[in-house]
Write a protein that holds these residues in place. Structure first.
Motif, PDB file in Angstrom:
ATOM      1  N   UNK A  40       0.853  -1.181   0.000  1.00 56.83           N
ATOM      2  CA  UNK A  40       0.000   0.000   0.000  1.00 56.83           C
ATOM      3  C   UNK A  40       0.894   1.237   0.000  1.00 56.83           C
ATOM      4  N   UNK A  41       0.429   2.339  -0.593  1.00 53.34           N
ATOM      5  CA  UNK A  41       1.227   3.559  -0.572  1.00 53.34           C
ATOM      6  C   UNK A  41       1.093   4.364   0.724  1.00 53.34           C
ATOM      7  N   UNK A  42       0.286   3.888   1.670  1.00 52.23           N
ATOM      8  CA  UNK A  42       0.063   4.625   2.912  1.00 52.23           C
ATOM      9  C   UNK A  42       1.381   4.808   3.662  1.00 52.23           C
ATOM     10  N   UNK A  43       1.776   6.059   3.944  1.00 48.71           N
ATOM     11  CA  UNK A  43       3.042   6.298   4.649  1.00 48.71           C
ATOM     12  C   UNK A  43       2.848   6.345   6.163  1.00 48.71           C
ATOM     13  N   UNK A  44       3.847   5.850   6.877  1.00 52.63           N
ATOM     14  CA  UNK A  44       3.868   5.995   8.333  1.00 52.63           C
ATOM     15  C   UNK A  44       5.283   5.705   8.807  1.00 52.63           C
ATOM     16  N   UNK A  45       5.738   6.492   9.755  1.00 54.01           N
ATOM     17  CA  UNK A  45       7.018   6.233  10.412  1.00 54.01           C
ATOM     18  C   UNK A  45       6.787   6.292  11.909  1.00 54.01           C
ATOM     19  N   UNK A  46       7.104   5.208  12.588  1.00 53.02           N
ATOM     20  CA  UNK A  46       6.999   5.145  14.045  1.00 53.02           C
ATOM     21  C   UNK A  46       8.237   5.813  14.630  1.00 53.02           C
ATOM     22  N   UNK A  47       8.061   6.639  15.666  1.00 56.98           N
ATOM     23  CA  UNK A  47       9.221   7.329  16.239  1.00 56.98           C
ATOM     24  C   UNK A  47      10.295   6.392  16.792  1.00 56.98           C
ATOM     25  N   UNK A  48       9.918   5.188  17.223  1.00 54.81           N
ATOM     26  CA  UNK A  48      10.946   4.311  17.783  1.00 54.81           C
ATOM     27  C   UNK A  48      11.189   3.040  16.980  1.00 54.81           C
ATOM     28  N   UNK A  49      10.245   2.639  16.097  1.00 54.69           N
ATOM     29  CA  UNK A  49      10.440   1.430  15.289  1.00 54.69           C
ATOM     30  C   UNK A  49      10.999   1.748  13.905  1.00 54.69           C
ATOM     31  N   UNK A  50      10.620   2.899  13.340  1.00 54.36           N
ATOM     32  CA  UNK A  50      11.117   3.277  12.030  1.00 54.36           C
ATOM     33  C   UNK A  50      10.024   3.312  10.980  1.00 54.36           C
ATOM     34  N   UNK A  51      10.455   3.222   9.699  1.00 49.41           N
ATOM     35  CA  UNK A  51       9.522   3.325   8.582  1.00 49.41           C
ATOM     36  C   UNK A  51       8.696   2.055   8.434  1.00 49.41           C
ATOM     37  N   UNK A  52       7.397   2.252   8.323  1.00 50.59           N
ATOM     38  CA  UNK A  52       6.443   1.159   8.243  1.00 50.59           C
ATOM     39  C   UNK A  52       6.023   0.941   6.794  1.00 50.59           C
ATOM     40  N   UNK A  53       5.787  -0.307   6.437  1.00 52.04           N
ATOM     41  CA  UNK A  53       5.194  -0.642   5.142  1.00 52.04           C
ATOM     42  C   UNK A  53       3.802  -1.210   5.401  1.00 52.04           C
ATOM     43  N   UNK A  54       2.781  -0.513   4.905  1.00 50.45           N
ATOM     44  CA  UNK A  54       1.420  -1.041   4.992  1.00 50.45           C
ATOM     45  C   UNK A  54       1.141  -1.932   3.802  1.00 50.45           C
ATOM     46  N   UNK A  55       0.194  -2.867   3.999  1.00 52.88           N
ATOM     47  CA  UNK A  55      -0.230  -3.787   2.949  1.00 52.88           C
ATOM     48  C   UNK A  55      -1.745  -3.852   2.900  1.00 52.88           C
ATOM     49  N   UNK A  56      -2.294  -3.944   1.679  1.00 55.03           N
ATOM     50  CA  UNK A  56      -3.686  -4.307   1.523  1.00 55.03           C
ATOM     51  C   UNK A  56      -3.736  -5.829   1.639  1.00 55.03           C
ATOM     52  N   UNK A  57      -4.753  -6.321   2.297  1.00 55.56           N
ATOM     53  CA  UNK A  57      -4.884  -7.746   2.590  1.00 55.56           C
ATOM     54  C   UNK A  57      -6.065  -8.298   1.812  1.00 55.56           C
ATOM     55  N   UNK A  58      -5.848  -9.360   1.038  1.00 57.94           N
ATOM     56  CA  UNK A  58      -6.914  -9.968   0.242  1.00 57.94           C
ATOM     57  C   UNK A  58      -6.927 -11.471   0.452  1.00 57.94           C
TER      58      UNK A  58
END
Length: 99
Positions: A40-58
């Motif tokens: 998924x293109x949804x961006x998110x960065x956790x302050x202590x874990x780092x850059x997150x990759x979201x996924x669409x689930x099917x």
């Protein structure tokens, strides 16, 4: 432990292989069903874990936008906080049953 979208199992792993972080069960990458995740293109960065990759689930004829996420390259300091390397481990959004 299993993660299910509707009646379809999308991940399955032994309880000992699950990493629990902030109330979420993170499944090892090799326990995820083939073809159930798409980036998924949804961006998110956790302050202590780092850059997150979201996924669409099917699975089972259902699709959940941003239904799963992982940290492909967590910050090294996060390993100390969690106690393990959780690179690529996948957690699921509410609506996915983890049992």
């Amino acid at each position: 432990m299993r993660a299910k979208l509707g009646d379809a199992v999308v991940a399955e792993a032994a309880d000992d292989d699950i990493i629990r972080i902030e109330g979420n069960a993170y499944f090892p990458p090799d326990s995820i069903g083939a073809g159930v995740l798409s980036e998924s293109p949804t961006p998110y960065t956790c302050p202590w874990k780092g850059e997150c990759q979201y996924y669409d689930l099917s699975a089972g004829g259902e699709t959940m936008k941003d239904g799963a996420w992982a940290y492909p390259h967590p910050y090294p300091s996060a390993f100390d906080r969690v106690g393990k390397d959780f690179s690529g481990y996948v957690a699921f959004s509410p609506g996915v049953r983890v049992e």
